[in-house]
Design a protein around this motif. Structure first.
Motif, mmCIF file in Angstrom:
data_model
loop_
_atom_site.group_PDB
_atom_site.id
_atom_site.type_symbol
_atom_site.label_atom_id
_atom_site.label_comp_id
_atom_site.label_asym_id
_atom_site.label_seq_id
_atom_site.Cartn_x
_atom_site.Cartn_y
_atom_site.Cartn_z
ATOM 1 N N LEU C 30 -5.253 -15.246 31.832
ATOM 2 C CA LEU C 30 -5.228 -16.445 30.973
ATOM 3 C C LEU C 30 -4.900 -17.686 31.791
ATOM 4 N N LEU C 31 -3.835 -17.599 32.614
ATOM 5 C CA LEU C 31 -3.371 -18.801 33.305
ATOM 6 C C LEU C 31 -4.262 -19.175 34.477
ATOM 7 N N HIS C 32 -5.008 -18.206 35.022
ATOM 8 C CA HIS C 32 -5.940 -18.532 36.092
ATOM 9 C C HIS C 32 -7.355 -18.698 35.556
ATOM 10 N N PRO C 37 -12.437 -15.965 37.791
ATOM 11 C CA PRO C 37 -13.042 -15.426 36.574
ATOM 12 C C PRO C 37 -11.970 -15.062 35.562
ATOM 13 N N GLY C 38 -12.079 -15.606 34.381
ATOM 14 C CA GLY C 38 -11.062 -15.339 33.374
ATOM 15 C C GLY C 38 -11.152 -16.377 32.287
ATOM 16 N N GLN C 42 -11.194 -13.290 27.563
ATOM 17 C CA GLN C 42 -10.943 -12.081 28.352
ATOM 18 C C GLN C 42 -9.472 -11.706 28.286
ATOM 19 N N ALA C 43 -8.590 -12.711 28.427
ATOM 20 C CA ALA C 43 -7.164 -12.413 28.398
ATOM 21 C C ALA C 43 -6.761 -11.860 27.039
ATOM 22 N N VAL C 128 -5.314 -21.220 25.593
ATOM 23 C CA VAL C 128 -4.151 -20.562 24.990
ATOM 24 C C VAL C 128 -4.412 -20.312 23.505
ATOM 25 N N GLY C 129 -5.023 -21.293 22.827
ATOM 26 C CA GLY C 129 -5.331 -21.104 21.415
ATOM 27 C C GLY C 129 -6.299 -19.960 21.189
#
Lengths: 125, 98, 151
Positions: C30-32, C37-38, C42-43, C128-129
């Motif tokens: 999430l943070l990267h 890739p992300g 995906q998170a 984040v949402g």
């Protein structure tokens, strides 16, 4: 000949997968198998778009040199737009499968079966 | 009936394979899909958004309305599952031992 | 599927090895999301997989006590609210809806020592949402479908 096959192979695989999914949806009587067919149909479309995003000699769409001031050449990266569209399509597909399965649960509670014809017989009674 | 359906499906495969002859080759750099929008998006990401991940930049910046609608779809799916499954579960509880 | 399967190895591996690892990896993804890739989707899927592993290995009843159903619905609402906040904040600051250019980032850059652009900050808020929405809805769907088969 082999070049032609290599250039067309993703499309053929997509066509076969699409028709397998369609067969699951229209040819099977069990509702669970129809949901599985729907899922296979979606994967065929996703694979079609992803194979359309490929580029000869390109790598994944992460611009690693972007903070170092190097100019990025778009030909070095695969087309990112189909990836974005399919990312949303995958998650929507999961949501569709979830809603479909919840309908199946409530249908099973109502009729005691997931077979299409038995359900129709039950409804005609 | 089964035979008719299998013939139809085989015909559909043949039709799709025939139609794929007009599509660009696999990994063709000169395909219209790769010439048209992708270079613009790459340049705009590099000059305006300034993050390395092109997919995130397009997903959450250039196409953020799309992602907003998509988040609504997910949320609505969750609510639909709650509404379908929870109401029918509460019915037997009412005349139960609670 | 609903009952707890009594195996020490399964419980140890699930609790101590797999679940913390998967959750940490999901938050990393999430943070990267802007660097590698992300991203939020995906998170969300990865963290939902960790929470489903809790349900598969330790039993639904124990897992549902940790995250009750009402909390999941609230989390989905909060995720959507964070997304709308990321859209309305630029509207308040004088730009279009979901146009992240006027988001203030100086305080964050001074605090974290990064050189994040306003658009990258807006993308992080959005992700984040999306993450909260996707993760909680996936777990919610599983909980409802698996919990309804008990009766």
């Amino acid at each position: 000949m082999i070049d032609e096959v290599a250039a067309r192979f993703p499309y053929w695989a997509t066509a076969v997968l699409l028709v397998v999914g369609l067969y699951g949806m229209i040819g099977k009587r069990s509702l669970v198998k129809q949901v599985i067919g729907l899922s296979i149909f979606q994967s065929a479309i996703i694979l079609f778009f992803i194979s359309g995003s490929l580029l000869e000699g390109a790598t994944l769409p992460i611009l690693y040199g972007v903070h170092g001031g190097e100019h990025a050449d778009p030909d070095d990266f695969v087309n990112p737009l189909p990836h974005v569209l399919m990312l949303t399509a995958i998650v929507v597909g999961v949501a569709i499968t979830g809603v479909a399965l919840s309908f199946l649960v409530s249908i099973y509670r109502e009729f005691g079966t997931l077979d299409e014809r038995e359900m129709l017989d039950e409804m005609r009674k | 009936m089964k035979l008719l359906m299998l013939t139809f499906l085989a015909g559909l495969v043949a039709l799709l394979v025939w139609a794929s002859a007009d599509l660009p080759d696999r990994a063709d750099p000169h395909a219209p899909a790769n010439r048209h929008l992708s270079p613009e998006l790459t340049e705009m990401t590099e000059s305006e958004v300034v993050i390395p991940n092109l997919v995130s930049a397009i997903l959450a910046d250039f196409r953020s309305y799309d992602t907003l609608g998509e988040t609504f779809v997910i949320f609505t799916a969750g609510l639909a599952v709650v509404l379908v499954l929870q109401r029918s579960r509460r019915v037997p509880e009412e005349d139960g031992d609670e | 599927m609903n009952d707890r399967y009594d195996s020490v190895i399964l419980h140890f591996v699930a609790r101590v090895v797999m679940i913390p690892l998967i959750v940490v990896f999901g938050i990393y993804v999430l943070l990267h999301g802007e660097l590698s890739p992300g991203g939020g989707f995906q998170a969300g899927a990865i963290v939902a997989a960790a929470l489903l592993l809790v349900r598969l290995a330790l039993g639904n009843r124990q897992a549902a006590l940790q995250i009750p159903q009402g909390l999941l619905i609230w989390l989905a609402c909060i995720g959507l609210g964070i997304y709308m906040f990321g859209g309305i904040l630029p509207l308040i600051l004088g730009a279009n809806f979901l146009d992240y250019a006027p988001i203030p980032v100086e305080w964050y850059n001074k605090f974290a020592g990064e050189d994040r652009t306003p658009r990258a900050m807006g993308i992080l808020i959005i992700e984040v949402g999306v993450f909260l929405g996707v993760a909680s809805v996936l777990v919610l769907i599983y909980d409802l479908i698996a919990g309804s088969s008990r009766q």
